[in-house]
Each structure stands twice: as structure tokens, then as C-alpha cells.
Design a protein around this motif. Structure first.
Motif, PDB file in Angstrom:
ATOM      1  N   GLU A 439      40.228   9.241 -23.218  1.00  0.00           N
ATOM      2  CA  GLU A 439      39.143  10.199 -23.441  1.00  0.00           C
ATOM      3  C   GLU A 439      39.060  10.504 -24.931  1.00  0.00           C
ATOM      4  OE1 GLU A 439      37.740  14.664 -21.920  1.00  0.00           O
ATOM      5  OE2 GLU A 439      39.508  13.679 -21.075  1.00  0.00           O
ATOM      6  N   VAL A 440      37.838  10.606 -25.455  1.00  0.00           N
ATOM      7  CA  VAL A 440      37.657  10.864 -26.878  1.00  0.00           C
ATOM      8  C   VAL A 440      36.373  11.661 -27.084  1.00  0.00           C
ATOM      9  CG1 VAL A 440      36.481   8.632 -27.214  1.00  0.00           C
ATOM     10  CG2 VAL A 440      37.527   9.789 -29.163  1.00  0.00           C
ATOM     11  N   SER A 441      36.410  12.570 -28.027  1.00  0.00           N
ATOM     12  CA  SER A 441      35.200  13.324 -28.370  1.00  0.00           C
ATOM     13  C   SER A 441      34.337  12.505 -29.312  1.00  0.00           C
ATOM     14  CB  SER A 441      35.566  14.645 -29.040  1.00  0.00           C
ATOM     15  OG  SER A 441      36.094  14.414 -30.348  1.00  0.00           O
ATOM     16  N   GLY A 442      33.062  12.853 -29.379  1.00  0.00           N
ATOM     17  CA  GLY A 442      32.153  12.145 -30.265  1.00  0.00           C
ATOM     18  C   GLY A 442      32.545  12.260 -31.718  1.00  0.00           C
ATOM     19  N   TYR A 504      41.597   3.380 -28.156  1.00  0.00           N
ATOM     20  CA  TYR A 504      41.126   3.901 -26.875  1.00  0.00           C
ATOM     21  C   TYR A 504      41.022   2.835 -25.790  1.00  0.00           C
ATOM     22  CZ  TYR A 504      39.765   7.211 -30.444  1.00  0.00           C
ATOM     23  OH  TYR A 504      39.778   8.049 -31.525  1.00  0.00           O
ATOM     24  N   LEU A 505      41.081   1.563 -26.161  1.00  0.00           N
ATOM     25  CA  LEU A 505      40.879   0.489 -25.191  1.00  0.00           C
ATOM     26  C   LEU A 505      42.090  -0.431 -25.134  1.00  0.00           C
ATOM     27  CD1 LEU A 505      37.214  -0.657 -26.045  1.00  0.00           C
ATOM     28  CD2 LEU A 505      37.942   1.141 -24.462  1.00  0.00           C
ATOM     29  N   ASN A 506      42.534  -0.761 -23.932  1.00  0.00           N
ATOM     30  CA  ASN A 506      43.511  -1.835 -23.741  1.00  0.00           C
ATOM     31  C   ASN A 506      42.821  -3.181 -23.576  1.00  0.00           C
ATOM     32  OD1 ASN A 506      45.673  -0.104 -23.895  1.00  0.00           O
ATOM     33  ND2 ASN A 506      45.978   0.036 -21.687  1.00  0.00           N
ATOM     34  N   PHE A 608      36.738   6.241 -21.187  1.00  0.00           N
ATOM     35  CA  PHE A 608      36.824   4.799 -20.991  1.00  0.00           C
ATOM     36  C   PHE A 608      37.752   4.579 -19.804  1.00  0.00           C
ATOM     37  CE2 PHE A 608      35.959   5.237 -25.572  1.00  0.00           C
ATOM     38  CZ  PHE A 608      34.818   4.462 -25.666  1.00  0.00           C
ATOM     39  N   ILE A 609      37.214   4.036 -18.723  1.00  0.00           N
ATOM     40  CA  ILE A 609      37.961   3.825 -17.488  1.00  0.00           C
ATOM     41  C   ILE A 609      38.120   2.315 -17.325  1.00  0.00           C
ATOM     42  CG2 ILE A 609      38.019   4.260 -15.009  1.00  0.00           C
ATOM     43  CD1 ILE A 609      35.810   6.460 -15.682  1.00  0.00           C
ATOM     44  N   GLY A 610      39.341   1.824 -17.540  1.00  0.00           N
ATOM     45  CA  GLY A 610      39.473   0.383 -17.694  1.00  0.00           C
ATOM     46  C   GLY A 610      40.566  -0.279 -16.899  1.00  0.00           C
ATOM     47  N   LYS A 611      40.537  -1.612 -16.970  1.00  0.00           N
ATOM     48  CA  LYS A 611      41.504  -2.484 -16.307  1.00  0.00           C
ATOM     49  C   LYS A 611      41.899  -3.582 -17.291  1.00  0.00           C
ATOM     50  CE  LYS A 611      38.593  -3.665 -13.079  1.00  0.00           C
ATOM     51  NZ  LYS A 611      37.985  -4.182 -11.834  1.00  0.00           N
ATOM     52  N   GLY A 612      43.130  -4.034 -17.207  1.00  0.00           N
ATOM     53  CA  GLY A 612      43.572  -5.169 -18.005  1.00  0.00           C
ATOM     54  C   GLY A 612      44.109  -4.761 -19.368  1.00  0.00           C
ATOM     55  N   TRP A 613      44.803  -5.714 -19.970  1.00  0.00           N
ATOM     56  CA  TRP A 613      45.402  -5.503 -21.290  1.00  0.00           C
ATOM     57  C   TRP A 613      45.351  -6.827 -22.048  1.00  0.00           C
ATOM     58  CZ3 TRP A 613      51.326  -5.094 -22.403  1.00  0.00           C
ATOM     59  CH2 TRP A 613      51.522  -4.754 -23.743  1.00  0.00           C
ATOM     60  N   GLY A 614      44.523  -6.884 -23.085  1.00  0.00           N
ATOM     61  CA  GLY A 614      44.404  -8.100 -23.873  1.00  0.00           C
ATOM     62  C   GLY A 614      42.970  -8.564 -23.961  1.00  0.00           C
ATOM     63  N   HIS A 615      42.779  -9.768 -24.513  1.00  0.00           N
ATOM     64  CA  HIS A 615      41.428 -10.281 -24.755  1.00  0.00           C
ATOM     65  C   HIS A 615      40.742 -10.781 -23.494  1.00  0.00           C
ATOM     66  CE1 HIS A 615      43.161 -14.282 -24.465  1.00  0.00           C
ATOM     67  NE2 HIS A 615      43.974 -14.032 -25.476  1.00  0.00           N
ATOM     68  N   GLY A 616      41.497 -11.081 -22.440  1.00  0.00           N
ATOM     69  CA  GLY A 616      40.898 -11.442 -21.152  1.00  0.00           C
ATOM     70  C   GLY A 616      40.504 -12.885 -20.994  1.00  0.00           C
TER      71      GLY A 616
END
Length: 659
Positions: A439-442, A504-506, A608-616
Motif C-alpha cells: 500500500e502506498v499514498s499518492g 512496492y512490487l514483487n 498493489f495486490i499481486g502474485k509471483g516474484w521476478g520478471h515472470g
């Protein structure tokens, strides 16, 4: 050092991989005999990019493979200390001492120069040296403990054995003359292609010259001065603070290898010497040879190692050493393939690959075990190929249910064998970073981006829009961020998005929550028709609550606009009136309870509600483990992630058979 290698060109979309389809994928595998490797001789740089671009060959039968003789293990240069990370001196241990080599810069041929029983050595620059509290030798004008000026005797020795005898003989003469000391002593040297004996570590030319007559009288040989040189390295004994060896050559590098175990029973013809290793200050152990060279103001350290021993040193640090055998075997092939497809990665630094995550994490033998060695041995030499070219088999930790087309990761070229696939077998929720929330503020996001170079932004981020998903994937391909003044920036490329918003992102496999809602994504898919392929957008772009999903889309057909149900994926109507699923819908997001609670709090922050870790891209390390745990074989695992590939020994490829 290296000639350029090329990545394979890229391939058509993979449209579906379901668990039921994996049985069919077994047919694509080419089962090759496992062939043993011999000693290290061949150099990776001998394989050119042109060599690897060859017409596709028919898959070899087991009988055909068994008739082939494998080439010796391919040698790699793996950087341990390089570029800006070089050190002023590097200490290394070997229980039974060292063998010193001249290693040819072009061919990697290693010529033995000298052996020492000293179990501890430090390699440093050729200079007047001081010693700091951390045990590092460094060039200095004060506090000198090792001088960089020597006296050279003219005798040239033919080989390492003769040189060792020569050093002993000169030291005996110095002792008999009563002048042998910690300043005046003989040591071996390799200077511009010749083996010599040098004497003394003096702090200046005057100091050396003042002892010349005394030394010449004791040895009966005329001496000449040797000065510090920019391309020379010195091997010291940290225990005695004496020089063990001096090396200066423009066409090679000094090599140090661990001597074999001296305790082997020489009377037993079947006795094999115990394996000794090179041991670093971090207590990591390595096979092969350490190469030392001058680089800027420091010493570079490179491990010269054959490819299969290198693979055994990568596996435990990239995935672990206790996974199922088929997981280890699949990953051994992935490591070997990625290695050979990326040998030009750091050629400007004189190495093939680095030892970190920029290439593959490699830390030697310390975490090797029987399972790792067996996996490497059982797949010895095997690589993943497409059209007889080795694939650049990228991988990431955990992908979160699907992968990404190679060209959409960094906006590069399309690898034909690396298409986005759904991975329903991947148990990503069991991975420590498989499911995540930030979670992050603007205003915080504005400051973060501004400090990363996005100086065009003027204030807090007011809106974030997922403008486009990667094809056949839940990964975000294009993201637009707008500040309160209307200034907009756009990020394109799944891993560019991930690394830009790395705090903020994995991964870029996420959905966005804001003000109690989750945005429906602006997906663009490709509709495959009888005569064309055309991108078609969804009929609406809107914001809905997290319980809702998009189930239909409108397409233009020969009979006008038709509405298709895309709940399970994109279907086309075939000539016989039946529907065919051509694009699997990636698995939907299950919003975690804590994310729902934050959404319902209706804050103005971004989630940001995410899945995974890395470039994919490519293969998932966690997916490898999941498939192996579910009973799939190592070749099935490879074919599940890479399209239309053949598994075969690299040394049977036409380019390598030229050697």
C-alpha cells in the motif's frame, strides 16, 4: 575474450498448457543417452555466433547418440571479483598448497609453472605494499612490508620442475654466503614467457642496487633490476610475508589451483587422490582454477571451471539441493542452456558470466550434495534447443499462475520458444513471496518516482491506470500514472514496471485497488480468424468492485458483430459449427481477506495486490518444484514451459562438432 553469441529468435504464441495436455507434450521430448565428460580443455569463446545459426537437424535417435564421442567439458570464465568490484588483494587457501599456471588468454590452455606447499596465499598488485588491519595488501609509500623491486637472475628454466630446483639451489647459495634473510631470498617468477629466479623484495631501485654485488658474489650470476609493472601480479605468503611467486605476461593470466591430496597411497594403483578445493575468505569452496589479473587499481578474480561443475555450483543457490530429482534435473538443463546462450554477457570484463543474480548465482561447491551431483551427471551436457540453437532459458522464482512472452518483459525480441503459458500446477500460494500486498499514498509514490528520475512529475500521484496486460497473461504490460497536475508517465514492459516500482512490487502480476474498487483491465487480445489476426479491445473500460469479472466481448465476424463468452477464454467458431478454445483465460485473482479489508476502508491510498516474484519469463523455479512433486518428469517440466524445443547434448550440435 569472447566472440559474440546470439540469442535464439523467438517463437509463436503458446495458447494453452493444461495439466491434461502434459501427457501429449511428452511426445515432444527427445530422450538422449547420457554421455560422460572428460577433462577440461575446450574454451567457450571458440564457439561463434555464426556457428550456432544452422538449419534444424532431425532429432537424433538413441543409437545415433551412442555412436557420438562427446567433446571435453567446455570451460567457462565466471567472474568472482570484477569491474568495480575488484579488490586490492585476494586471499585464498588450499589444504595441500597450490599449483600455479600460465593460462592463455585466448585458448584457456593452462601451463604449469610452479608448485608450493604453502596452504595460504594472497594475490595482489606488483608494487610496494603495506598491510591493513583487515589483512588486505595495498600499494603504499609508507609502512611497506613487501617491496616491489627485485633482482633477476639470467638463467631461463625449461619447466616447473627445473624452476623449483633452481629456487632451492639459489636459496642454498644465499644461506651458505650468510646473506639469506626476509629481505634477500629467492623466489620463482614467470616474466614475459620465461621462467626465472628473482631475489629480494626491495623498496626502491637504490635499495636493490645496493645489494646487487653481494648477491652476484653469492650466486655467481649477473643480476638485472625488475621494477613494478602494470600487468604483473604478486603471490605472497601472509604467514611469512614473503613472495611466493611473481607473474607478468601480456598474453595470459596467473592461475592458481589446489594441489591434489599428498596423503594418497602411491602403492595402490587404484587409489584416487582426495579432491582439494580453493577456499575463499568467505569459506566458499571452488573447483577448477582461479585466474588473477590486473584491473584498474585492483585484482580481478575469475573461476575457470567446466560447464557441468559450474551447473552444480548454481543449482543449490538458485533453487536448493533437496528438491525432487526431476526438479533438479530440469533445472540443471535450464542452467546449462542459459549459460551457453549468454556467454557474451560480460565479455568486456574478460569473463563469460558473473557469479550474481544478474547472471546466475554461483558460489562453488559448498552446498553441493549427492542429489545435485546426480542431477548434473544424469543430464550431462543436455541443453534445451530450438531449431538446433541453444535457448536462452530465462527463469524467475515464482510466476503466480502464468508466465509472460519474452518480448513483453523488457520490450526486446520475441523468443519463439518462450511464450506466455498458464501454469495451473504452480503452487504459488505456498511460496513465501507467492502472494503479496503493498500500500502506498499518492504523495509517497510521487517522491519515490521523482527520486528515481521522473522529474517531470509535479505532485502527488492521483491516478494509476493499468492500460494493457501482457498477451495471454495476468502480468501488467503498460501502466499509466498521473499526478494531481495532470502530468502523466507511462511504464511499458512487465519487468520495467516491476523494477521501476520495486519498493512496492514483487512482480508485474498484480491488480490495483483504489478507493474501495479494483479496476477492470484494458485487455487487448489477438483474434485468430481464417484469414487474419487483428487486435480487438474489450467493449468497456470501467471500474467495478472486486467481485465482478468480465465474461463477454464483442468481435466482428463475416455476419456482423457477435458477442462471445470469454469466461473460460477466447473461443472461435469453426467451419463445422463447433467452438474452439484458442486462448486460455489466466487464472483469476482471489483477493486476499486483508486486501478486501483495506479496500473496504475506502482510503485514498493505492493497493498493489499481486502474485509471483521476478520478471515472470521462461520457467518458474517454484513451478519446477510443484511439477516434480506432482510426479512429472524433468523433460515434461521443460516442455511445459518452453514451446517446440528439443533436449539434446550441446556437443552434438553442429557448431560444437567442429572442434
Amino acid at each position: 575474450m569472447n566472440k559474440k553469441r546470439t540469442h535464439a529468435e523467438k517463437q509463436r504464441l503458446i495458447t494453452q498448457i493444461l495439466c491434461l495436455a502434459l501427457a501429449a507434450l511428452m511426445i515432444l521430448g527427445v530422450i538422449m543417452s547420457i554421455l560422460p565428460f572428460s577433462a577440461l580443455t575446450a574454451h567457450a569463446a571458440d564457439i561463434t555466433a555464426e556457428d550456432q545459426i544452422t538449419p534444424p537437424a532431425e532429432s537424433l535417435t538413441e543409437e545415433a547418440v551412442s555412436e557420438q564421442e562427446p567433446i571435453p567439458g567446455l570451460l567457462l570464465r565466471i567472474g568472482l571479483m570484477f569491474g568495480s568490484g575488484v579488490t586490492e588483494s585476494f586471499a585464498v587457501r588450499a589444504e595441500d598448497g597450490f599449483v600455479m599456471y600460465h593460462v592463455d588468454q585466448k585458448t584457456d590452455e593452462a601451463m604449469p609453472l610452479y608448485e608450493t606447499a604453502a596452504a595460504y596465499a594472497a594475490v595482489t598488485q606488483d608494487a610496494n605494499l603495506a598491510l591493513n588491519d583487515d589483512g588486505i595488501y595495498y600499494p603504499a609509500s609508507k609502512g611497506v612490508v613487501i617491496g616491489g623491486y627485485h633482482l633477476l637472475l639470467p638463467t631461463v628454466y625449461p619447466d616447473a620442475t627445473a624452476l623449483a630446483a633452481g629456487v632451492d639451489a639459489v636459496n642454498t647459495k644465499l644461506q651458505n654466503a650468510g646473506i639469506y634473510s626476509s629481505l634477500i631470498y629467492a623466489f620463482p617468477a614467470y616474466i614475459n614467457g620465461e621462467l626465472h629466479v628473482c631475489i629480494g623484495d626491495f623498496g626502491s631501485t637504490n635499495s636493490a642496487a645496493s645489494k646487487a654485488a653481494l648477491i652476484e658474489g653469492a650466486t655467481g650470476e649477473k643480476t638485472s633490476p625488475v621494477y613494478p609493472r602494470d600487468n604483473a601480479v604478486t603471490v605472497l605468503s601472509p604467514d611469512s610475508k614473503l613472495i611466493l611467486f611473481e607473474y607478468c605476461a601480456a598474453d595470459g593470466m596467473l592461475g592458481l589451483a589446489a594441489r591434489p591430496d599428498d596423503d594418497t597411497d602411491s602403492s595402490d594403483p587404484k587409489a584416487v587422490p582426495a579432491e582439494n578445493f580453493l577456499i575463499t575468505p568467505a569459506e566458499n569452496t571452488y573447483r577448477g582454477i582461479f585466474l588473477f589479473g590486473r584491473y584498474g587499481d585492483g585484482i580481478s578474480v575469475t573461476n575457470l571451471i567446466d560447464i557441468d561443475n559450474y551447473a552444480a555450483g548454481v543449482i543449490p543457490y538458485e533453487i536448493g539441493n533437496h528438491w525432487k530429482p526431476d526438479a533438479l534435473k530440469a533445472f540443471a538443463c535450464v542452467v546449462r542452456s542459459y549459460t551457453l546462450a549468454n556467454l557474451n554477457r560480460h565479455s568486456s570484463l574478460g569473463i563469460d558470466l558473473c557469479n550474481g543474480s544478474d547472471c546466475q548465482v554461483y558460489m562453488g561447491t559448498k552446498k553441493e550434495n549427492d542429489a545435485v551431483r546426480e542431477a548434473v551427471r544424469d543430464t550431462a551436457g543436455q541443453v534445451i534447443t530450438y531449431n538446433n540453437k541453444i535457448c536462452s532459458t530465462m527463469y524467475s522464482a515464482v510466476t503466480g499462475g502464468c508466465t509472460v512472452n519474452s518480448e513483453q518483459i523488457w520490450n526486446g525480441s520475441a523468443f519463439p520458444y518462450m511464450r506466455a503459458v498458464s501454469t495451473p500446477w504452480e503452487e504459488y500460494t505456498t511460496h513465501s513471496r507467492g502472494v503479496w500486498l503493498s500500500e502506498v499514498s499518492g504523495y509517497e509514490l510521487y517522491n519515490y518516482l521523482y527520486n528515481k528520475g521522473y522529474s517531470q512529475l509535479k505532485g502527488a500521484i492521483a491516478d494509476i491506470r493499468i492500460a494493457e496486460l501482457a498477451q495471454n497473461s495476468t502480468y501488467v504490460y503498460r501502466l499509466e500514472l498521473t499526478d494531481i497536475y495532470g502530468v502523466k508517465i507511462s511504464l511499458k514492459g512487465t519487468d520495467i514496471i516491476r523494477t521501476t516500482l520495486g519498493r512496492y512490487l514483487n512482480s508485474a502480476n498484480f491488480v490495483l485497488g483504489h478507493k474501495g474498487n479494483i479496476a477492470i483491465l484494458n485487455r487487448v487480445v489477438e483474434l485468430i480468424t481464417a484469414d487474419s489476426t487483428a487486435p480487438l479491445p474489450l467493449t468497456e473500460t470501467k471500474t467495478e468492485t472486486y467481485e465482478e469479472t468480465t465474461t463477454t466481448m464483442q468481435v466482428l465476424t463475416a455476419n456482423g458483430v457477435a458477442e462471445l463468452d470469454v469466461t473460460e477464454g477466447l473461443k472461435v467458431l469453426q467451419a463445422d459449427g463447433t467452438e474452439k478454445l484458442i486462448t486460455e483465460q489466466p487464472d483469476s485473482y482471489d483477493i486476499p481477506d486483508d486486501a478486501k479489508a483495506r479496500l473496504e476502508s475506502d482510503t485514498n491510498n493505492f493497493l498493489f495486490i499481486g502474485k509471483g516474484w521476478g520478471h515472470g519469463g521462461g520457467i518458474s523455479q517454484w513451478g519446477i518444484m510443484s511439477m516434480a512433486n506432482q510426479g512429472y518428469t524433468w523433460d515434461q517440466i521443460i516442455h511445459a514451459y518452453f514451446t517446440d524445443v528439443v533436449i539434446q547434448p550441446y556437443y552434438l550440435l553442429p557448431a560444437y562438432q567442429k572442434q
